[in-house]
Enzyme design. Structure first.
Site, mmCIF file in Angstrom:
data_model
loop_
_atom_site.group_PDB
_atom_site.id
_atom_site.type_symbol
_atom_site.label_atom_id
_atom_site.label_comp_id
_atom_site.label_asym_id
_atom_site.label_seq_id
_atom_site.Cartn_x
_atom_site.Cartn_y
_atom_site.Cartn_z
ATOM 1 N N GLN A 255 67.826 112.326 25.164
ATOM 2 C CA GLN A 255 67.051 111.369 24.381
ATOM 3 C C GLN A 255 67.713 111.093 23.043
ATOM 4 O O GLN A 255 67.726 109.961 22.558
ATOM 5 C CB GLN A 255 65.636 111.915 24.164
ATOM 6 C CG GLN A 255 64.645 110.881 23.681
ATOM 7 C CD GLN A 255 64.460 109.770 24.687
ATOM 8 O OE1 GLN A 255 64.450 109.992 25.883
ATOM 9 N NE2 GLN A 255 64.338 108.553 24.201
ATOM 10 N N GLU A 322 56.315 109.253 23.672
ATOM 11 C CA GLU A 322 56.737 108.261 24.654
ATOM 12 C C GLU A 322 57.063 108.958 25.976
ATOM 13 O O GLU A 322 56.576 108.576 27.038
ATOM 14 C CB GLU A 322 57.976 107.535 24.132
ATOM 15 C CG GLU A 322 58.559 106.536 25.119
ATOM 16 C CD GLU A 322 59.917 106.018 24.701
ATOM 17 O OE1 GLU A 322 60.337 104.983 25.243
ATOM 18 O OE2 GLU A 322 60.579 106.643 23.846
ATOM 19 N N ASP A 356 64.017 107.324 33.721
ATOM 20 C CA ASP A 356 64.827 106.289 33.077
ATOM 21 C C ASP A 356 65.542 105.412 34.100
ATOM 22 O O ASP A 356 65.822 104.244 33.827
ATOM 23 C CB ASP A 356 65.877 106.935 32.164
ATOM 24 C CG ASP A 356 65.331 107.220 30.777
ATOM 25 O OD1 ASP A 356 64.190 106.832 30.493
ATOM 26 O OD2 ASP A 356 66.050 107.839 29.979
ATOM 27 N N HIS A 415 21.656 77.608 24.697
ATOM 28 C CA HIS A 415 21.970 78.537 25.794
ATOM 29 C C HIS A 415 20.738 78.708 26.688
ATOM 30 O O HIS A 415 20.839 78.676 27.920
ATOM 31 C CB HIS A 415 22.370 79.911 25.234
ATOM 32 C CG HIS A 415 23.783 79.985 24.746
ATOM 33 N ND1 HIS A 415 24.247 79.250 23.697
ATOM 34 C CD2 HIS A 415 24.834 80.737 25.190
ATOM 35 C CE1 HIS A 415 25.528 79.538 23.489
ATOM 36 N NE2 HIS A 415 25.910 80.436 24.388
#
Length: 424
Positions: A255, A322, A356, A415
């Site tokens: 990473q 993440e 990934d 309405h």
């Protein structure tokens, strides 16, 4: 990497802070470029390509001959890998297809949803320090499964005015309709506003540097939807003393090599294990081609020693990573207690690299703590749901009086009248 031992809870927010940058001047620059693209279209795009990507282009669009040429430059080994990854991504995302169900809420009142693809989507694929052809698959494959009619891709060209061959091959395999040699803010502006060459899209997807992210957020204020707010990439690893320290070091470094503003974090209850990981990181780092990038990312990174498993779970849900890798013996028990994370990787044989590239899940994920409220990209990201309702005469007789009472009490008498006339 900084080692932090037994931090108090009221210090967690400070400890878990991501790398921050002053974006005030950045936003001014980005706004100026976007305004130029909106007003001058292709002419401004050409100028900014020459300014930022250092290339004088004759055409923004990638030609069929360029796609054919790229096909010959990609090795059979890589083609096979891309096709297998594509098949896995396709299989996983196809399982997310929406099934319409009609529900009768009251006798004579039927409601349902229909899933409709976003007609035009734009994909931004970075091509700077690493050509992310895997991101082409992650975005274009679900877009095609969803049924998006027009899939537009932009990626920055090299000094020769070419896109990376693997990006073009992946785009062709995944079903991209139109490909353009445009990078950075100018790519986001071209897709958001449309130019003579680049079609305007309804939603923009894809990662990028701070300028790209700022551009996406600015155009999302009133011009076009985006996949999610995003920032630099990050990973957290949960490990115990039984975990293989070399695996953890490799996960942290995989990473860290993304970019100098990436962040990696290890959380454990074993001080001795932290020492082993630190040693492994130094050993593996020395052999990395992207060592300088990883070294700078490690300056933003932390090895955190906590008192017990509950603290690890709590700090994880506070950080909302993440990517989260759980490499403990009881990884499934811990996973059940995680509520804030983009994507979770379970067990010692599940590196983040799998997600990934090729396991099938999507790697476009919320960063900077946005996993507390956002999902990663999935099939739903490329569709919208339209609700329908059908009311029969019996239905309006059953439900009408309820609507009348509610409308009258909100003092919205028109309405109420719309129902009263039908009841009469």
């Amino acid at each position: 990497m900084q080692t932090i031992k037994y931090p108090e809870r009221n210090d967690w927010k400070k400890i878990l802070s991501r790398p921050s940058f002053d974006t005030s001047s950045l936003n001014n620059t980005v706004s100026k470029i976007l305004s130029e693209i909106r007003e001058r279209g292709d002419a401004a795009v050409f100028e900014y390509e020459e300014m930022f990507d250092k290339v004088k282009l004759n055409s923004l669009a990638v030609s069929q001959s360029e796609i054919d040429e790229a096909d010959k430059l990609v090795s059979d080994e890589l083609k096979n890998a891309i096709r297998i990854a594509k098949a896995n991504i396709e299989k996983f995302h196809s399982s997310q297809l929406f099934e319409t169900k009609k529900i009768e809420t009251v006798k004579g009142v039927t409601c349902w949803q229909k899933s409709v693809a976003i007609e035009k989507v734009g994909l931004y694929i970075p091509g700077g320090t690493a050509p992310l052809f895997s991101t082409v698959l992650m975005l274009a494959v679900p877009a095609r499964i969803a049924g998006c009619k027009e899939i537009v891709l932009c990626s920055p060209p090299n000094k020769e005015g070419k896109l990376h061959p693997a990006i073009l091959f992946a785009a062709k395999e995944a079903g991209v309709n139109k490909i353009f040699k445009i990078g950075g803010v100018q790519a986001i502006g071209a897709m958001a506003y449309g130019t003579k060459t680049v079609p305007q899209v309804y939603k923009i997807f894809g990662p990028g540097n701070q300028y790209v992210m700022a551009a996406k957020q600015l155009v999302s204020l009133r011009d076009v939807a985006i996949d999610m707010p995003a920032g630099p990439s990050e990973v957290q690893v949960i490990a115990d003393e039984m975990t293989d320290a070399s695996f953890v070091a490799a996960d942290l470094l995989s990473q860290a090599e993304h970019g100098i503003d990436s962040q990696v974090i290890l959380t454990t209850t074993s001080e001795e294990f932290i020492s082993r990981v630190f040693h492994e990181v130094e050993q593996q780092l020395a052999k990395l081609p992207r060592r300088e990038i990883a070294e700078q990312a490690l300056e933003n990174s932390k090895l955190i020693l906590l008192r017990d498993l509950q603290e690890i779970i709590d700090i994880t849900n506070e950080y909302a990573p993440e990517h989260l890798i759980i490499e403990t013996e009881d990884y499934m028990d811990i996973a059940e207690k995680i509520v804030n994370a983009g994507s979770v990787f379970l067990g010692s044989y599940t590196p983040e690299s799998a997600g990934d590239y090729a396991s099938g899940t999507n790697h476009t994920l919320p960063t900077s703590g946005y996993a507390k409220a956002y999902s990663g990209v999935n099939l739903d990201s490329f569709i919208k749901k339209i609700t329908f309702q059908e009311i029969t005469k019996e239905g309006i007789n059953n439900l009408g009086p309820i609507i009348e009472v509610m409308a009258e009490n909100e003092e919205l008498f028109a309405h109420k009248n719309a129902v009263t006339l039908r009841l009469k």
